[in-house]
Motif scaffolding. Structure first.
Motif, PDB file in Angstrom:
ATOM      1  N   LEU A   1     -21.635  60.567   9.658  1.00 24.98           N
ATOM      2  CA  LEU A   1     -21.133  59.239  10.005  1.00 24.98           C
ATOM      3  C   LEU A   1     -22.238  58.355  10.569  1.00 24.98           C
ATOM      4  O   LEU A   1     -22.274  57.147  10.316  1.00 24.98           O
TER       5      LEU A   1
ATOM      6  N   HIS B   1     -23.106  54.884   8.907  1.00 24.61           N
ATOM      7  CA  HIS B   1     -23.151  53.646   9.705  1.00 24.61           C
ATOM      8  C   HIS B   1     -24.499  52.951   9.518  1.00 24.61           C
ATOM      9  O   HIS B   1     -24.566  51.714   9.408  1.00 24.61           O
TER      10      HIS B   1
ATOM     11  N   SER C   1     -12.689  60.743   8.712  1.00 28.16           N
ATOM     12  CA  SER C   1     -13.698  60.075   9.540  1.00 28.16           C
ATOM     13  C   SER C   1     -14.419  58.978   8.782  1.00 28.16           C
ATOM     14  O   SER C   1     -14.662  57.888   9.324  1.00 28.16           O
ATOM     15  N   ALA C   2     -14.783  59.233   7.521  1.00 29.16           N
ATOM     16  CA  ALA C   2     -15.473  58.213   6.728  1.00 29.16           C
ATOM     17  C   ALA C   2     -14.585  56.994   6.507  1.00 29.16           C
ATOM     18  O   ALA C   2     -15.042  55.847   6.632  1.00 29.16           O
TER      19      ALA C   2
ATOM     20  N   LEU D   1     -14.239  55.050   9.788  1.00 22.93           N
ATOM     21  CA  LEU D   1     -15.449  54.301  10.111  1.00 22.93           C
ATOM     22  C   LEU D   1     -15.479  52.985   9.352  1.00 22.93           C
ATOM     23  O   LEU D   1     -15.741  51.921   9.938  1.00 22.93           O
TER      24      LEU D   1
ATOM     25  N   MET E   1     -15.137  49.250  11.104  1.00 28.16           N
ATOM     26  CA  MET E   1     -16.227  48.299  10.920  1.00 28.16           C
ATOM     27  C   MET E   1     -15.737  47.023  10.235  1.00 28.16           C
ATOM     28  O   MET E   1     -16.230  45.927  10.519  1.00 28.16           O
TER      29      MET E   1
ATOM     30  N   PRO F   1     -22.014  51.693  18.745  1.00 26.90           N
ATOM     31  CA  PRO F   1     -21.929  52.522  17.527  1.00 26.90           C
ATOM     32  C   PRO F   1     -21.756  54.004  17.820  1.00 26.90           C
ATOM     33  O   PRO F   1     -21.019  54.705  17.105  1.00 26.90           O
ATOM     34  N   TYR F   2     -22.410  54.494  18.877  1.00 32.62           N
ATOM     35  CA  TYR F   2     -22.351  55.911  19.197  1.00 32.62           C
ATOM     36  C   TYR F   2     -20.968  56.290  19.734  1.00 32.62           C
ATOM     37  O   TYR F   2     -20.426  57.347  19.389  1.00 32.62           O
TER      38      TYR F   2
ATOM     39  N   MET G   1     -18.208  54.686  19.020  1.00 35.47           N
ATOM     40  CA  MET G   1     -17.281  54.568  17.896  1.00 35.47           C
ATOM     41  C   MET G   1     -17.318  55.824  17.027  1.00 35.47           C
ATOM     42  O   MET G   1     -16.262  56.377  16.675  1.00 35.47           O
ATOM     43  N   ILE G   2     -18.503  56.298  16.699  1.00 37.93           N
ATOM     44  CA  ILE G   2     -18.632  57.493  15.863  1.00 37.93           C
ATOM     45  C   ILE G   2     -18.047  58.706  16.580  1.00 37.93           C
ATOM     46  O   ILE G   2     -17.287  59.490  15.994  1.00 37.93           O
TER      47      ILE G   2
ATOM     48  N   ILE H   1     -14.163  58.507  16.657  1.00 36.20           N
ATOM     49  CA  ILE H   1     -13.550  58.809  15.351  1.00 36.20           C
ATOM     50  C   ILE H   1     -13.571  60.309  15.084  1.00 36.20           C
ATOM     51  O   ILE H   1     -12.559  60.905  14.692  1.00 36.20           O
TER      52      ILE H   1
END
Length: 423
Positions: free
Chosen positions: A178, A182, A221-222, A225, A229, A360-361, A363-364, A367
Motif C-alpha cells: 500500500l 500510494h 486494502s487496495a 486506499l 484518496m 499517509p502513514y 491512513m495506510i 486501512i
C-alpha cells in the motif's frame, strides 16, 4: 576557566542530531527484521529488545496521549497471566505469555518514538518495503525451487518467505504494498517503474502464499486506499490520474495472474484454495464448529483455559482472534482487546484525512489494521509482529495530532490575547 567548562548552547546540537539519526536508523532496521523470522527467537526479538532497553535507559517517554495504549495492553496481559492460574501443566504457556508481553511493549515503543519524531515514519515504511520485497523474493524463488534449500521458504506447497507460516507471510506484505501504491498515485512519474516492480514482487509473493485471508486483505486494502484518496483529493486531474493508474494496475495484475495460472503447479493449488469453504472449515469439528463450541465454553470460563490449551481439546487452534482472547486471556483480556481495537480504529478514522506530514502513514496503517480485524475472524493475530507495529503507528500518529491541536489552540489563544492587549 568557566568558559572552558560550560559550553555554548549549540555545541552539542550536531552530536544530538547524529544520535537522533542513528536511533531512527536502528528503529528502521528493527522494522526490516520483522520480515525474517524463520527461526525463534528471531533476530528481530534480540535486536528490538536491546533497542528498547537502550531507549528506556536514555529516557523513553510515554505521554498522556499514548497512556491509554499502555493501560489497555497491561490489562490485556493481566488477563493472560490470570489464565495461567487455571492450568495444571504450564509447559510452554509462560513463554507464550512472555512473547505476548514483548510484542505489547514493542507497540508502546513504536508509538512513543513516532510521537517524539514523526520523520521516523518514512524510514520505517521504507524498511518495511525492503523487508517485504526481500522476503517475497525468497518465497517466490523457494516456491519454484530456483535456489538451493528453497524448501525452507515454503510450506505445504505454499510460499512463506522467511516466515514460519504462509498465513503470516501474506498479510505482512500488504502494508508495504500500500505504501508503494500510494507513492505511485501521489509521487513522481519518474519513480513509477521502480515502485511498480516492488508492488509486483510482493503481490506475486502474496499470491503464492495461497492464503485466502491474505488475498482478501490485499484486495480490500487496495480498494480502500483508492476510495479514501478519492475522498481526500477532489480535483478532476488527480481523479483522472488515479483512474488511469488503477486501470493500468488492474490490467497488469490480471495479466500476471493469467500467466502464473499457466503453470500447472500454481493452477491446481489455486483451484483448490479458491473454494470458499474447505473441508477443515465446515466439516465435523471444523473451524466454524470449533468457533461455536469455543464461544459457548468461554462463557463459563471467566479466566479462560490458558494459552495453547484449545488445540489440546480440539484438533486445531482457535483460528479466531476474538475466541483466542477469551480462551487465552480470559474475559478481562477480551474486553481490553476489544476496547483497544475500537479505540485505535476511532483514532485513525478521526484524523486520517487531515493534511499533516504523518497523514499517509496513519491512513495506510488504519486501512491495513481494519483489514486485519476482519481476517481475525478466521485467524489468530495476537503474535503477529507487524500487527503490533500497526497499533504503534496509529497511536503514535494520534499522539502527534493531539500535540498539534494543543499547540494550535495555544497559539490561537496567544494571538487573541495579544490583539486584545494591543486594542
Amino acid at each position: 576557566m568557566l568558559s572552558t567548562i560550560v559550553a555554548p548552547a549549540g555545541v552539542f546540537r550536531p552530536q544530538l542530531a547524529a544520535f537522533g539519526l542513528i536511533g531512527s536508523a536502528a528503529v528502521a532496521f528493527g522494522v526490516f527484521l520483522q520480515g525474517f523470522v524463520i527461526v525463534e527467537p528471531a533476530p528481530h526479538e534480540l535486536f528490538v529488545a536491546g533497542l528498547i532497553g537502550v531507549w528506556a535507559f536514555c529516557g523513553l517517554r510515554i505521554s498522556r496521549s499514548t497512556a491509554p495504549l499502555f493501560t489497555l495492553l497491561v490489562l490485556f496481559m493481566t488477563g493472560g497471566l490470570m489464565s495461567l492460574t487455571v492450568m495444571d501443566d504450564l509447559d510452554v504457556a509462560p513463554m507464550y505469555m512472555a512473547i505476548s508481553g514483548f510484542l505489547a511493549i514493542t507497540s508502546i515503543f513504536y508509538a512513543a518514538i513516532i510521537e517524539a519524531r514523526h520523520e521516523r515514519l518514512k524510514l520505517m515504511f521504507r524498511a518495511w518495503v525492503g523487508a517485504g520485497v526481500g522476503t517475497a523474493t525468497l518465497g517466490i524463488l523457494g516456491y519454484f525451487g530456483a535456489i538451493p534449500g528453497g524448501e525452507a521458504f515454503t510450506r505445504y506447497d505454499r510460499a512463506m518467505g522467511a516466515f514460519q507460516d504462509p498465513n503470516v507471510f501474506g498479510p505482512f506484505l500488504v502494508a508495504p504494498s500500500l505504501f508503494l501504491i500510494h507513492g505511485v498515485l501521489k509521487g513522481r512519474l519518474i519513480d513509477l517503474p521502480l515502485r511498480a516492480v516492488g508492488i509486483l514482487i510482493m503481490a506475486f509473493g502474496l499470491f503464492l502464499s495461497f492464503s485466502r485471508a491474505a488475498w482478501a486483505l490485499y484486495l480490500f486494502s487496495a480498494c480502500m486506499l483508492v476510495f479514501i484518496m478519492l475522498l481526500k483529493e477532489r480535483t478532476g486531474a488527480f481523479r483522472l490520474k488515479i483512474f488511469v493508474i488503477a486501470l493500468g494496475g488492474v490490467i497488469l495484475m490480471v495479466t500476471s495472474l493469467v500467466v502464473a495460472l499457466q503453470i500447472p503447479q500454481v493452477a491446481d493449488l489455486f483451484s483448490n484454495r479458491t473454494q470458499l469453504v474447505q473441508d477443515y472449515d465446515g466439516g465435523h469439528l471444523g473451524r466454524f464448529e470449533r468457533h461455536r463450541i469455543g464461544f459457548l465454553m468461554s462463557m463459563e470460563k471467566p479466566l479462560g483455559i490458558g494459552p495453547m490449551m484449545f488445540s489440546k481439546i480440539f484438533p486445531e487452534d482457535e483460528h479466531n482472534i476474538w475466541l483466542k482472547t477469551l480462551t487465552s486471556y480470559g474475559w478481562l483480556g477480551f474486553v481490553s482487546y476489544v476496547t483497544l481495537i475500537v479505540w485505535t480504529l476511532s483514532i485513525g478514522f478521526r484524523f486520517m484525512l487531515l493534511e499533516r506530514p504523518w497523514q499517509p502513514y496513519m491512513m495506510i496503517a488504519w486501512i491495513v489494521l481494519l483489514g486485519h480485524v476482519g481476517i481475525g475472524n478466521v485467524i489468530d493475530t495476537d503474535h503477529w509482529r507487524h500487527f503490533f507495529l500497526l497499533l504503534g503507528i496509529i497511536w503514535g500518529c494520534g499522539a502527534l495530532e493531539y500535540r498539534y491541536s494543543r499547540r494550535s489552540q495555544a497559539q490561537g489563544l496567544h494571538k487573541t490575547t495579544s490583539e486584545g492587549a494591543a486594542a
